[in-house]
Write a protein that holds these residues in place. Structure first.
Motif, PDB file in Angstrom:
ATOM      1  N   LEU A  17       0.843  -1.187   0.000  1.00 16.75           N
ATOM      2  CA  LEU A  17       0.000   0.000   0.000  1.00 16.75           C
ATOM      3  C   LEU A  17       0.876   1.234   0.000  1.00 16.75           C
ATOM      4  O   LEU A  17       1.831   1.325   0.780  1.00 16.75           O
ATOM      5  CB  LEU A  17      -0.893   0.016   1.247  1.00 16.75           C
ATOM      6  N   THR A  18       0.564   2.154  -0.865  1.00 12.44           N
ATOM      7  CA  THR A  18       1.255   3.435  -0.899  1.00 12.44           C
ATOM      8  C   THR A  18       0.200   4.533  -0.855  1.00 12.44           C
ATOM      9  O   THR A  18      -0.770   4.475  -1.599  1.00 12.44           O
ATOM     10  CB  THR A  18       2.089   3.582  -2.190  1.00 12.44           C
ATOM     11  N   ILE A  19       0.397   5.487   0.029  1.00 12.56           N
ATOM     12  CA  ILE A  19      -0.531   6.615   0.139  1.00 12.56           C
ATOM     13  C   ILE A  19       0.233   7.879  -0.222  1.00 12.56           C
ATOM     14  O   ILE A  19       1.190   8.242   0.464  1.00 12.56           O
ATOM     15  CB  ILE A  19      -1.119   6.730   1.556  1.00 12.56           C
ATOM     16  N   ALA A  20      -0.162   8.504  -1.306  1.00 11.60           N
ATOM     17  CA  ALA A  20       0.468   9.760  -1.738  1.00 11.60           C
ATOM     18  C   ALA A  20      -0.438  10.909  -1.324  1.00 11.60           C
ATOM     19  O   ALA A  20      -1.629  10.901  -1.598  1.00 11.60           O
ATOM     20  CB  ALA A  20       0.670   9.752  -3.242  1.00 11.60           C
ATOM     21  N   GLU A  27      -2.815  24.222   4.410  1.00 14.64           N
ATOM     22  CA  GLU A  27      -2.755  22.994   5.205  1.00 14.64           C
ATOM     23  C   GLU A  27      -1.341  22.854   5.753  1.00 14.64           C
ATOM     24  O   GLU A  27      -0.380  23.300   5.143  1.00 14.64           O
ATOM     25  CB  GLU A  27      -3.101  21.774   4.355  1.00 14.64           C
ATOM     26  N   ASN A  28      -1.250  22.224   6.923  1.00 14.71           N
ATOM     27  CA  ASN A  28       0.093  22.041   7.476  1.00 14.71           C
ATOM     28  C   ASN A  28       0.347  20.578   7.794  1.00 14.71           C
ATOM     29  O   ASN A  28      -0.565  19.751   7.805  1.00 14.71           O
ATOM     30  CB  ASN A  28       0.326  22.948   8.684  1.00 14.71           C
ATOM     31  N   LEU A  29       1.587  20.272   8.067  1.00 15.03           N
ATOM     32  CA  LEU A  29       2.003  18.902   8.307  1.00 15.03           C
ATOM     33  C   LEU A  29       1.340  18.307   9.543  1.00 15.03           C
ATOM     34  O   LEU A  29       1.019  17.120   9.568  1.00 15.03           O
ATOM     35  CB  LEU A  29       3.523  18.849   8.427  1.00 15.03           C
ATOM     36  N   ASP A  30       1.099  19.112  10.573  1.00 14.07           N
ATOM     37  CA  ASP A  30       0.439  18.609  11.782  1.00 14.07           C
ATOM     38  C   ASP A  30      -0.973  18.124  11.483  1.00 14.07           C
ATOM     39  O   ASP A  30      -1.411  17.100  12.011  1.00 14.07           O
ATOM     40  CB  ASP A  30       0.406  19.674  12.877  1.00 14.07           C
ATOM     41  N   GLN A  31      -1.716  18.848  10.640  1.00 16.18           N
ATOM     42  CA  GLN A  31      -3.060  18.411  10.251  1.00 16.18           C
ATOM     43  C   GLN A  31      -2.989  17.076   9.525  1.00 16.18           C
ATOM     44  O   GLN A  31      -3.793  16.181   9.768  1.00 16.18           O
ATOM     45  CB  GLN A  31      -3.722  19.448   9.341  1.00 16.18           C
ATOM     46  N   LEU A  32      -2.038  16.954   8.633  1.00 16.41           N
ATOM     47  CA  LEU A  32      -1.869  15.719   7.879  1.00 16.41           C
ATOM     48  C   LEU A  32      -1.540  14.554   8.807  1.00 16.41           C
ATOM     49  O   LEU A  32      -2.114  13.466   8.685  1.00 16.41           O
ATOM     50  CB  LEU A  32      -0.770  15.891   6.830  1.00 16.41           C
ATOM     51  N   LYS A  33      -0.654  14.759   9.760  1.00 18.87           N
ATOM     52  CA  LYS A  33      -0.299  13.705  10.713  1.00 18.87           C
ATOM     53  C   LYS A  33      -1.512  13.246  11.508  1.00 18.87           C
ATOM     54  O   LYS A  33      -1.709  12.045  11.720  1.00 18.87           O
ATOM     55  CB  LYS A  33       0.798  14.189  11.666  1.00 18.87           C
ATOM     56  N   ARG A  34      -2.345  14.189  11.947  1.00 15.52           N
ATOM     57  CA  ARG A  34      -3.556  13.829  12.695  1.00 15.52           C
ATOM     58  C   ARG A  34      -4.485  12.971  11.844  1.00 15.52           C
ATOM     59  O   ARG A  34      -5.040  11.982  12.325  1.00 15.52           O
ATOM     60  CB  ARG A  34      -4.280  15.083  13.184  1.00 15.52           C
ATOM     61  N   GLU A  35      -4.650  13.334  10.593  1.00  9.12           N
ATOM     62  CA  GLU A  35      -5.522  12.563   9.702  1.00  9.12           C
ATOM     63  C   GLU A  35      -4.950  11.170   9.429  1.00  9.12           C
ATOM     64  O   GLU A  35      -5.670  10.180   9.441  1.00  9.12           O
ATOM     65  CB  GLU A  35      -5.746  13.311   8.388  1.00  9.12           C
ATOM     66  N   LEU A  36      -3.641  11.081   9.196  1.00 10.84           N
ATOM     67  CA  LEU A  36      -3.025   9.775   8.930  1.00 10.84           C
ATOM     68  C   LEU A  36      -3.065   8.883  10.165  1.00 10.84           C
ATOM     69  O   LEU A  36      -3.160   7.656  10.042  1.00 10.84           O
ATOM     70  CB  LEU A  36      -1.587   9.948   8.443  1.00 10.84           C
ATOM     71  N   ASN A  37      -3.018   9.451  11.352  1.00 12.94           N
ATOM     72  CA  ASN A  37      -3.106   8.659  12.580  1.00 12.94           C
ATOM     73  C   ASN A  37      -4.470   8.014  12.759  1.00 12.94           C
ATOM     74  O   ASN A  37      -4.627   7.118  13.582  1.00 12.94           O
ATOM     75  CB  ASN A  37      -2.754   9.508  13.803  1.00 12.94           C
ATOM     76  N   ARG A  38      -5.449   8.455  11.987  1.00 11.43           N
ATOM     77  CA  ARG A  38      -6.785   7.850  12.046  1.00 11.43           C
ATOM     78  C   ARG A  38      -6.835   6.536  11.285  1.00 11.43           C
ATOM     79  O   ARG A  38      -7.766   5.754  11.437  1.00 11.43           O
ATOM     80  CB  ARG A  38      -7.817   8.820  11.474  1.00 11.43           C
ATOM     81  N   LEU A  39      -5.842   6.267  10.447  1.00  9.66           N
ATOM     82  CA  LEU A  39      -5.808   5.048   9.646  1.00  9.66           C
ATOM     83  C   LEU A  39      -5.249   3.893  10.460  1.00  9.66           C
ATOM     84  O   LEU A  39      -4.382   4.072  11.301  1.00  9.66           O
ATOM     85  CB  LEU A  39      -4.940   5.241   8.399  1.00  9.66           C
ATOM     86  N   ASP A  40      -5.753   2.699  10.202  1.00 15.51           N
ATOM     87  CA  ASP A  40      -5.242   1.489  10.836  1.00 15.51           C
ATOM     88  C   ASP A  40      -4.782   0.515   9.764  1.00 15.51           C
ATOM     89  O   ASP A  40      -5.228   0.575   8.611  1.00 15.51           O
ATOM     90  CB  ASP A  40      -6.325   0.819  11.684  1.00 15.51           C
ATOM     91  N   LEU A  41      -3.913  -0.379  10.160  1.00 22.01           N
ATOM     92  CA  LEU A  41      -3.364  -1.366   9.237  1.00 22.01           C
ATOM     93  C   LEU A  41      -3.418  -2.732   9.887  1.00 22.01           C
ATOM     94  O   LEU A  41      -3.054  -2.892  11.056  1.00 22.01           O
ATOM     95  CB  LEU A  41      -1.903  -1.017   8.907  1.00 22.01           C
TER      96      LEU A  41
END
Length: 64
Positions: A17-20, A27-41
């Motif tokens: 899996l690759t997420i681009a 938008e800032n990197l902190d917002q992106l990190k919060r959103e990506l932390n919502r994903l599970d694997l």
């Protein structure tokens, strides 16, 4: 392609899996990190010796 009869060689790896992600203006990197932390694997793997392994990042779930 990984199929049920496919075997990786020792030391070989495959990207499953690759997420681009592109940040838009404002938008800032902190917002992106919060959103990506919502994903599970969850990855289930069986070795050539029929040993089963699991990686699960969901809260409260632990590898078996």
């Amino acid at each position: 392609m990984l199929t049920t009869d496919y075997a990786l060689s020792a030391g070989e790896s495959k990207s499953l899996l690759t997420i681009a992600v592109v940040l838009n203006d404002g938008e800032n990197l902190d917002q992106l990190k919060r959103e990506l932390n919502r994903l599970d694997l969850r990855v289930d793997h069986e070795s050539a010796y029929k040993e089963s392994f699991r990686l699960d990042t969901r809260e409260g779930q632990y590898p078996s």
